[in-house]
Write a protein that holds these residues in place. Structure first.
Motif, PDB file in Angstrom:
ATOM      1  N   ILE A 171       0.868  -1.174   0.000  1.00 32.88           N
ATOM      2  CA  ILE A 171       0.000   0.000   0.000  1.00 32.88           C
ATOM      3  C   ILE A 171       0.909   1.230   0.000  1.00 32.88           C
ATOM      4  CG2 ILE A 171      -1.678   1.361   1.341  1.00 32.88           C
ATOM      5  CD1 ILE A 171      -2.960  -1.161   0.102  1.00 32.88           C
ATOM      6  N   TYR A 172       0.570   2.192  -0.880  1.00 32.19           N
ATOM      7  CA  TYR A 172       1.361   3.410  -1.031  1.00 32.19           C
ATOM      8  C   TYR A 172       0.487   4.593  -0.622  1.00 32.19           C
ATOM      9  CZ  TYR A 172       4.695   6.503  -3.613  1.00 32.19           C
ATOM     10  OH  TYR A 172       5.618   7.451  -3.982  1.00 32.19           O
ATOM     11  N   LEU A 173       0.853   5.222   0.496  1.00 32.22           N
ATOM     12  CA  LEU A 173       0.136   6.423   0.939  1.00 32.22           C
ATOM     13  C   LEU A 173       0.825   7.628   0.323  1.00 32.22           C
ATOM     14  CD1 LEU A 173      -0.397   5.881   4.783  1.00 32.22           C
ATOM     15  CD2 LEU A 173      -2.136   5.760   2.971  1.00 32.22           C
ATOM     16  N   GLU A 174       0.100   8.358  -0.502  1.00 35.67           N
ATOM     17  CA  GLU A 174       0.699   9.417  -1.320  1.00 35.67           C
ATOM     18  C   GLU A 174       0.078  10.776  -1.021  1.00 35.67           C
ATOM     19  OE1 GLU A 174       2.904  10.943  -3.145  1.00 35.67           O
ATOM     20  OE2 GLU A 174       2.784   9.770  -5.003  1.00 35.67           O
ATOM     21  N   ALA A 175       0.935  11.748  -0.668  1.00 29.47           N
ATOM     22  CA  ALA A 175       0.416  13.109  -0.516  1.00 29.47           C
ATOM     23  C   ALA A 175       0.541  13.849  -1.849  1.00 29.47           C
ATOM     24  CB  ALA A 175       1.181  13.839   0.567  1.00 29.47           C
ATOM     25  N   GLY A 176       1.321  13.294  -2.778  1.00 32.01           N
ATOM     26  CA  GLY A 176       1.515  13.940  -4.086  1.00 32.01           C
ATOM     27  C   GLY A 176       2.873  14.596  -4.133  1.00 32.01           C
ATOM     28  N   SER A 177       3.461  14.594  -5.332  1.00 32.45           N
ATOM     29  CA  SER A 177       4.796  15.141  -5.477  1.00 32.45           C
ATOM     30  C   SER A 177       4.789  16.631  -5.157  1.00 32.45           C
ATOM     31  CB  SER A 177       5.273  14.896  -6.909  1.00 32.45           C
ATOM     32  OG  SER A 177       6.616  15.215  -6.971  1.00 32.45           O
ATOM     33  N   GLY A 178       5.730  17.050  -4.313  1.00 35.77           N
ATOM     34  CA  GLY A 178       5.819  18.455  -3.937  1.00 35.77           C
ATOM     35  C   GLY A 178       4.718  18.882  -2.978  1.00 35.77           C
ATOM     36  N   ALA A 179       4.112  17.918  -2.300  1.00 39.70           N
ATOM     37  CA  ALA A 179       2.999  18.232  -1.384  1.00 39.70           C
ATOM     38  C   ALA A 179       3.393  19.278  -0.347  1.00 39.70           C
ATOM     39  CB  ALA A 179       2.560  16.955  -0.671  1.00 39.70           C
ATOM     40  N   VAL A 201       5.301   5.267   1.956  1.00 40.37           N
ATOM     41  CA  VAL A 201       4.773   6.617   2.173  1.00 40.37           C
ATOM     42  C   VAL A 201       5.607   7.603   1.350  1.00 40.37           C
ATOM     43  CG1 VAL A 201       4.413   8.449   3.888  1.00 40.37           C
ATOM     44  CG2 VAL A 201       3.942   6.068   4.506  1.00 40.37           C
ATOM     45  N   GLY A 202       4.933   8.551   0.697  1.00 38.09           N
ATOM     46  CA  GLY A 202       5.672   9.548  -0.083  1.00 38.09           C
ATOM     47  C   GLY A 202       4.880  10.823  -0.262  1.00 38.09           C
ATOM     48  N   GLY A 203       5.595  11.837  -0.767  1.00 38.67           N
ATOM     49  CA  GLY A 203       4.957  13.116  -1.051  1.00 38.67           C
ATOM     50  C   GLY A 203       5.273  14.165  -0.011  1.00 38.67           C
ATOM     51  N   GLY A 204       6.055  15.170  -0.415  1.00 39.64           N
ATOM     52  CA  GLY A 204       6.298  16.326   0.458  1.00 39.64           C
ATOM     53  C   GLY A 204       7.271  16.088   1.594  1.00 39.64           C
ATOM     54  N   ILE A 205       8.039  15.010   1.537  1.00 38.38           N
ATOM     55  CA  ILE A 205       9.015  14.761   2.614  1.00 38.38           C
ATOM     56  C   ILE A 205      10.345  15.411   2.203  1.00 38.38           C
ATOM     57  CG2 ILE A 205      10.283  12.979   3.907  1.00 38.38           C
ATOM     58  CD1 ILE A 205       7.692  11.291   3.687  1.00 38.38           C
ATOM     59  N   ILE A 224      11.222   9.665  -1.864  1.00 35.38           N
ATOM     60  CA  ILE A 224      11.540  11.097  -1.931  1.00 35.38           C
ATOM     61  C   ILE A 224      11.969  11.460  -3.348  1.00 35.38           C
ATOM     62  CG2 ILE A 224      13.047  12.945  -1.073  1.00 35.38           C
ATOM     63  CD1 ILE A 224      13.187  11.577   1.585  1.00 35.38           C
ATOM     64  N   GLY A 225      11.360  12.496  -3.878  1.00 32.74           N
ATOM     65  CA  GLY A 225      11.711  12.973  -5.214  1.00 32.74           C
ATOM     66  C   GLY A 225      12.116  14.428  -5.193  1.00 32.74           C
ATOM     67  N   THR A 226      11.137  15.288  -4.938  1.00 33.02           N
ATOM     68  CA  THR A 226      11.341  16.739  -5.038  1.00 33.02           C
ATOM     69  C   THR A 226      12.509  17.250  -4.189  1.00 33.02           C
ATOM     70  OG1 THR A 226       8.981  16.892  -5.403  1.00 33.02           O
ATOM     71  CG2 THR A 226      10.110  18.947  -4.890  1.00 33.02           C
ATOM     72  N   ALA A 227      12.640  16.776  -2.965  1.00 33.96           N
ATOM     73  CA  ALA A 227      13.698  17.294  -2.083  1.00 33.96           C
ATOM     74  C   ALA A 227      15.075  17.084  -2.716  1.00 33.96           C
ATOM     75  CB  ALA A 227      13.632  16.611  -0.725  1.00 33.96           C
TER      76      ALA A 227
HETATM   77  C1  1GP Z   1       5.549  11.419  -5.436  1.00 36.20           C
HETATM   78  O1  1GP Z   1       5.605  10.265  -3.362  1.00 36.20           O
HETATM   79  C2  1GP Z   1       6.388  10.763  -4.384  1.00 36.20           C
HETATM   80  O2  1GP Z   1       4.758  10.510  -6.097  1.00 36.20           O
HETATM   81  C3  1GP Z   1       7.479  11.676  -3.907  1.00 36.20           C
HETATM   82  O3  1GP Z   1       7.012  12.965  -3.594  1.00 36.20           O
HETATM   83  O4  1GP Z   1       8.412  14.524  -4.920  1.00 36.20           O
HETATM   84  O5  1GP Z   1       7.227  15.319  -2.874  1.00 36.20           O
HETATM   85  O6  1GP Z   1       9.189  13.796  -2.691  1.00 36.20           O
HETATM   86  P1  1GP Z   1       8.036  14.211  -3.511  1.00 36.20           P
END
Ligand code: 1GP
Length: 245
Positions: A171-179, A201-205, A224-227
């Motif tokens: 299960i992937y809990l996603e806040a969205g990229s750059g949340a 878990v991902g999104g906005g970390i 982690i992507g955006t960071a």
């Molecule tokens: C996006 O969960 C990933 O699908 C990573 O999010 O880019 O905010 O790190 P960030």
């Protein structure tokens, strides 16, 4: 290589897994080498490749480039069927179970079968739950689905459990990229209590504190992507914190 088995083994031994997300739409080929060298210096375990709006062929090109420099398994985290490439090791076969758009629950999956028949990709069925983060995300726009409210924790936990009962293996809990706001600790804890399968878990970390908070709440893997895209010194911070342990 059996990636799912490796993830499960890591979960059984309480290992904290980290995936670095590369969006082929945001990274040019010549940026890959220095970026992957930074990834290699950390204890990242996986490279995820994918994005909501990626030009056809771009995923395959970037995966080939990554493979020149990385030993880590590459998992496709697709926004669309066009992102499936045999050059990767595995595919997160995502069902957007927070939404009610049948294309993202079964339609795209049917489309994917033809492509998958010509690959050796390990397919990992994954329930994907988008949670509201303070601003609209590309997943929301592209999938025409609404994220789940952060306040409705019981429904989020029930959705995750329903995914597991349907046979989804993660299960992937996603806040969205750059949340603006990552998934809350409370949500992660409640979902984790329900699950026997690994939790991503991902999104906005963007900080070590948030990363540790996600692990301490029960995330088995953090993405982690955006960071990393915006500030590569985050790699150095992460490396240092891993050395201190
Ligand atoms: C996006 O969960 C990933 O699908 C990573 O999010 O880019 O905010 O790190 P960030």
């Amino acid at each position: 290589m059996n990636i799912y088995q490796d993830i499960q083994n890591a979960v059984f031994s309480n290992k904290r897994l980290l995936a670095v997300l590369i969006d082929p739409d945001k990274m040019r080929a010549e940026q890959v080498e220095p970026f992957i060298k930074k990834v290699n210096a950390t204890k990242a375990n996986y490279i995820f490749v994918g994005g909501s709006e990626v030009e056809e062929q771009a995923t395959e090109r970037i995966v080939s480039e990554i493979k020149k420099f990385a030993q880590l398994p590459i998992l496709i985290f697709p926004g669309d069927v066009t992102q499936i490439t045999n050059k990767a090791n595995a595919l997160l076969f995502l069902s957007l179970i927070s939404g009610r758009n049948s294309d993202y629950l079964i339609g795209k999956h049917v489309e994917a079968v033809k492509k998958l028949k010509n690959t050796n990709l390990e397919v990992i069925p994954t329930g994907y739950i988008l949670i509201e983060n303070g601003k609209q995300t590309s997943v929301e726009k592209v999938s025409h689905t609404k994220p789940m409210s952060r306040d409705n924790i019981q429904e989020i936990a029930d959705t995750a459990k329903a995914g597991e009962l349907l046979g989804m293996r993660m299960i992937y809990l996603e806040a969205g990229s750059g949340a603006l706001h990552p998934v809350t600790e409370e949500i992660i804890k409640s979902v984790k209590q329900e699950l026997t399968v690994p939790l991503i878990v991902g999104g906005g970390i963007r900080t070590l504190d948030k990363l540790n908070a996600a692990y301490n709440s029960g995330a088995n893997m953090v993405v982690i992507g955006t960071a990393f895209e915006e500030d590569e010194t985050f790699f150095d911070e992460l490396k240092k914190s891993q050395e201190d342990k």
